[in-house]
Motif scaffolding. Structure first.
Motif, PDB file in Angstrom:
ATOM      1  N   ALA A 311       0.617  -1.136   0.100  1.00  0.00           N
ATOM      2  CA  ALA A 311       0.035   0.111   0.055  1.00  0.00           C
ATOM      3  C   ALA A 311       0.726   1.324   0.089  1.00  0.00           C
ATOM      4  O   ALA A 311       0.270   2.340  -0.542  1.00  0.00           O
ATOM      5  CB  ALA A 311      -0.980   0.236   1.187  1.00  0.00           C
ATOM      6  N   GLY A 312       2.024   1.210   0.678  1.00  0.00           N
ATOM      7  CA  GLY A 312       2.784   2.256   0.464  1.00  0.00           C
ATOM      8  C   GLY A 312       3.350   2.699  -0.958  1.00  0.00           C
ATOM      9  O   GLY A 312       3.915   3.968  -0.945  1.00  0.00           O
ATOM     10  N   ALA A 313       3.286   1.802  -1.714  1.00  0.00           N
ATOM     11  CA  ALA A 313       3.767   2.309  -2.991  1.00  0.00           C
ATOM     12  C   ALA A 313       2.835   3.235  -3.736  1.00  0.00           C
ATOM     13  O   ALA A 313       3.149   4.273  -4.566  1.00  0.00           O
ATOM     14  CB  ALA A 313       3.466   1.133  -4.170  1.00  0.00           C
ATOM     15  N   LEU A 314       1.331   3.559  -3.201  1.00  0.00           N
ATOM     16  CA  LEU A 314       0.635   4.384  -3.757  1.00  0.00           C
ATOM     17  C   LEU A 314       1.124   5.990  -3.470  1.00  0.00           C
ATOM     18  O   LEU A 314       0.890   6.990  -4.394  1.00  0.00           O
ATOM     19  CB  LEU A 314      -0.817   4.251  -3.043  1.00  0.00           C
ATOM     20  CG  LEU A 314      -1.663   2.953  -3.509  1.00  0.00           C
ATOM     21  CD1 LEU A 314      -2.571   2.731  -2.520  1.00  0.00           C
ATOM     22  CD2 LEU A 314      -2.133   3.239  -5.019  1.00  0.00           C
ATOM     23  N   ALA A 315       1.735   6.121  -2.577  1.00  0.00           N
ATOM     24  CA  ALA A 315       2.408   7.404  -1.864  1.00  0.00           C
ATOM     25  C   ALA A 315       3.350   7.751  -2.993  1.00  0.00           C
ATOM     26  O   ALA A 315       3.758   8.922  -3.063  1.00  0.00           O
ATOM     27  CB  ALA A 315       2.778   7.555  -0.439  1.00  0.00           C
ATOM     28  N   LEU A 316       3.984   6.504  -3.608  1.00  0.00           N
ATOM     29  CA  LEU A 316       5.244   7.230  -4.227  1.00  0.00           C
ATOM     30  C   LEU A 316       4.811   7.156  -5.871  1.00  0.00           C
ATOM     31  O   LEU A 316       5.692   7.825  -6.752  1.00  0.00           O
ATOM     32  CB  LEU A 316       6.493   6.053  -4.092  1.00  0.00           C
ATOM     33  CG  LEU A 316       6.937   5.608  -2.701  1.00  0.00           C
ATOM     34  CD1 LEU A 316       7.437   4.368  -2.318  1.00  0.00           C
ATOM     35  CD2 LEU A 316       7.845   7.022  -2.344  1.00  0.00           C
ATOM     36  N   GLY A 317       3.783   6.773  -6.293  1.00  0.00           N
ATOM     37  CA  GLY A 317       3.338   6.667  -7.531  1.00  0.00           C
ATOM     38  C   GLY A 317       3.987   6.121  -8.723  1.00  0.00           C
ATOM     39  O   GLY A 317       4.962   4.932  -8.362  1.00  0.00           O
ATOM     40  N   PRO A 318       3.947   6.239  -9.869  1.00  0.00           N
ATOM     41  CA  PRO A 318       4.233   5.662 -11.086  1.00  0.00           C
ATOM     42  C   PRO A 318       5.848   5.996 -11.235  1.00  0.00           C
ATOM     43  O   PRO A 318       6.151   6.997 -10.921  1.00  0.00           O
ATOM     44  CB  PRO A 318       3.540   6.093 -12.336  1.00  0.00           C
ATOM     45  CG  PRO A 318       2.232   6.671 -11.765  1.00  0.00           C
ATOM     46  CD  PRO A 318       2.718   7.150 -10.224  1.00  0.00           C
ATOM     47  N   LEU A 319       6.535   5.205 -11.886  1.00  0.00           N
ATOM     48  CA  LEU A 319       7.731   5.527 -12.325  1.00  0.00           C
ATOM     49  C   LEU A 319       7.930   6.570 -13.323  1.00  0.00           C
ATOM     50  O   LEU A 319       6.960   6.736 -14.183  1.00  0.00           O
ATOM     51  CB  LEU A 319       8.652   4.411 -12.730  1.00  0.00           C
ATOM     52  CG  LEU A 319       8.847   3.081 -12.132  1.00  0.00           C
ATOM     53  CD1 LEU A 319       9.806   2.118 -12.720  1.00  0.00           C
ATOM     54  CD2 LEU A 319       9.337   3.475 -10.589  1.00  0.00           C
ATOM     55  N   ARG A 320       8.914   7.244 -13.702  1.00  0.00           N
ATOM     56  CA  ARG A 320       9.062   8.386 -14.578  1.00  0.00           C
ATOM     57  C   ARG A 320       9.209   7.700 -15.964  1.00  0.00           C
ATOM     58  O   ARG A 320       9.881   6.630 -15.827  1.00  0.00           O
ATOM     59  CB  ARG A 320      10.078   9.153 -14.185  1.00  0.00           C
ATOM     60  CG  ARG A 320       9.969  10.097 -12.778  1.00  0.00           C
ATOM     61  CD  ARG A 320      11.247  11.048 -12.560  1.00  0.00           C
ATOM     62  NE  ARG A 320      12.400  10.401 -12.673  1.00  0.00           N
ATOM     63  CZ  ARG A 320      13.067   9.786 -11.610  1.00  0.00           C
ATOM     64  NH1 ARG A 320      12.461  10.152 -10.358  1.00  0.00           N
ATOM     65  NH2 ARG A 320      14.172   9.268 -11.827  1.00  0.00           N
ATOM     66  N   PRO A 321       8.848   8.199 -16.823  1.00  0.00           N
ATOM     67  CA  PRO A 321       8.904   7.723 -18.448  1.00  0.00           C
ATOM     68  C   PRO A 321      10.589   7.409 -18.633  1.00  0.00           C
ATOM     69  O   PRO A 321      10.760   6.177 -19.314  1.00  0.00           O
ATOM     70  CB  PRO A 321       8.769   8.835 -19.342  1.00  0.00           C
ATOM     71  CG  PRO A 321       7.732   9.814 -18.326  1.00  0.00           C
ATOM     72  CD  PRO A 321       8.316   9.433 -16.934  1.00  0.00           C
ATOM     73  N   GLY A 322      11.412   8.048 -18.010  1.00  0.00           N
ATOM     74  CA  GLY A 322      12.793   7.837 -18.400  1.00  0.00           C
ATOM     75  C   GLY A 322      13.357   6.827 -17.764  1.00  0.00           C
ATOM     76  O   GLY A 322      14.136   5.921 -18.223  1.00  0.00           O
ATOM     77  N   GLN A 323      12.635   6.277 -16.493  1.00  0.00           N
ATOM     78  CA  GLN A 323      13.153   4.976 -15.733  1.00  0.00           C
ATOM     79  C   GLN A 323      12.384   3.932 -16.607  1.00  0.00           C
ATOM     80  O   GLN A 323      13.167   2.742 -16.681  1.00  0.00           O
ATOM     81  CB  GLN A 323      12.375   5.121 -14.405  1.00  0.00           C
ATOM     82  CG  GLN A 323      13.150   6.044 -13.486  1.00  0.00           C
ATOM     83  CD  GLN A 323      12.738   6.170 -12.359  1.00  0.00           C
ATOM     84  OE1 GLN A 323      11.217   6.428 -12.201  1.00  0.00           O
ATOM     85  NE2 GLN A 323      13.268   6.213 -11.086  1.00  0.00           N
TER      86      GLN A 323
END
Length: 332
Positions: A311-323
């Motif tokens: 659930a903690g991943a929600l606060a961090l969001g999607p990776l950036r396009p460059g990643q």
């Protein structure tokens, strides 16, 4: 990056039900069950009290979507989920599956049954175990069912919707043609398919986007490879499907040891996935959200700690396009 409110929003087809960007998969909390010859199909022993506590913690952290199947633990997963949601049903979106016969007493899963009559019997039994009068998303569990039989099951699901027993339906399949067949139904809202950093599924993601279906992502963490918990020196416990992996489970060798090819893939992308304060698992979930705005990964869990990490991943969001681009380059 989009605002948190926007990027996390997911809607289940025409139902208007909001599911959020993250769900939890309930295969593992079903505990042990086997094939008729005794081969394990579960993830080993579980503590039902811990499972209930983990579901409660997930709800408290904003996770609403819970995916199970009547076959998981031969009915046990549904019973545990129903128990956990007692008094909190309105906070949850329940997805379950049907298609296999099983014996609850012996915890053995038997043959497939793709008849509409069995679909109705299975649905009634799932409603009883889950302690609810409706299922939000009812999913065909037979990934390679013949198209003509599946068309009949799609029509049966439309009847279930009309009767108020389910609100929407989907097919758990990795075949775009099969997903498209179900999508012809008015109340088809999703397709469940495999996808993760190690094994992308561009055709399935494209099918979902073209048909406006949510992609419910199973195996988002490659059954533990993308959590860091499955190291080469750790063998899976007895009763864990990874200990004697069937032919379709190529990520592991005998004993549940990660196959060398896949272990190298994890190491190749570890630094990118764990950048920006993420754990390995959180980075893998962020990769899926960056792949499509219609993805709802459903990582498995057995403990409160696992529920909190996912659930903690929600606060961090999607990776950036460059990643995303860098990961694609490294895994070519």
């Amino acid at each position: 990056m989009e605002t948190e409110t926007n990027w996390q929003k997911r809607t289940l087809g025409r139902t208007g039900i909001e599911t959020g960007a993250l769900g939890f998969g309930c295969w593992a909390i079903g505990g042990e069950f086997t094939t008729p010859d005794g081969s394990p199909l579960g993830w080993g022993r579980v503590d039902d009290e811990e499972s209930v506590a983990a579901i409660h913690r997930a709800l408290d952290l904003g996770v609403r979507f819970f995916d199970t199947a009547d076959a998981y633990g031969a009915g046990h997963s549904e019973r545990v989920l129903g128990r956990a949601l007692a008094g909190r049903r309105d906070e949850a979106v329940i997805a379950t599956k049907w298609g296999y016969r099983y014996d609850e007493r012996t915890r053995v899963m038997h043959e497939a049954d793709s008849s509409p009559a069995y679909a109705r019997r299975a649905l009634v039994a799932s409603l009883r175990r889950l302690g609810t009068d409706h299922i939000d998303l009812y999913q065909l569990h037979l990934s390679d069912a013949p198209l003509d039989e599946a068309a009949e099951l799609r029509d049966a699901c439309e009847e279930f919707v009309a009767e108020g027993l389910i609100r929407a339906y989907a097919w758990s399949t990795d075949d775009p043609e099969r997903a498209a067949l179900f999508a012809e139904g008015e109340h088809c809202a999703a397709v469940q398919h495999a996808c993760n950093v190690l094994e992308d599924a561009p055709e399935m993601l494209r099918t979902g986007q073209e048909r406006r279906l949510l992609s419910i992502i199973r195996s988002p963490l490659a059954m533990g490879l993308l959590t860091g918990a499955r190291d080469p020196g750790r063998r899976a416990a007895a009763g864990d499907i990874r200990s004697t992996p069937p032919a379709w489970l190529g990520w592991f060798e005998e004993g549940g040891v990660p196959a060398e090819r896949w272990a190298k893939g994890v190491e190749a992308v570890r630094d990118i996935l764990t950048a920006d304060g993420r754990t390995l698992a959180q980075g893998a979930l962020g990769w899926l959200w960056a792949r499509s705005p219609l993805t709802v990964p459903i990582p498995g869990f057995r403990t409160v700690a696992q529920a909190e990490e996912n659930a903690g991943a929600l606060a961090l969001g999607p990776l950036r396009p460059g990643q995303l681009e860098e990961i694609a380059h490294l895994l070519r």
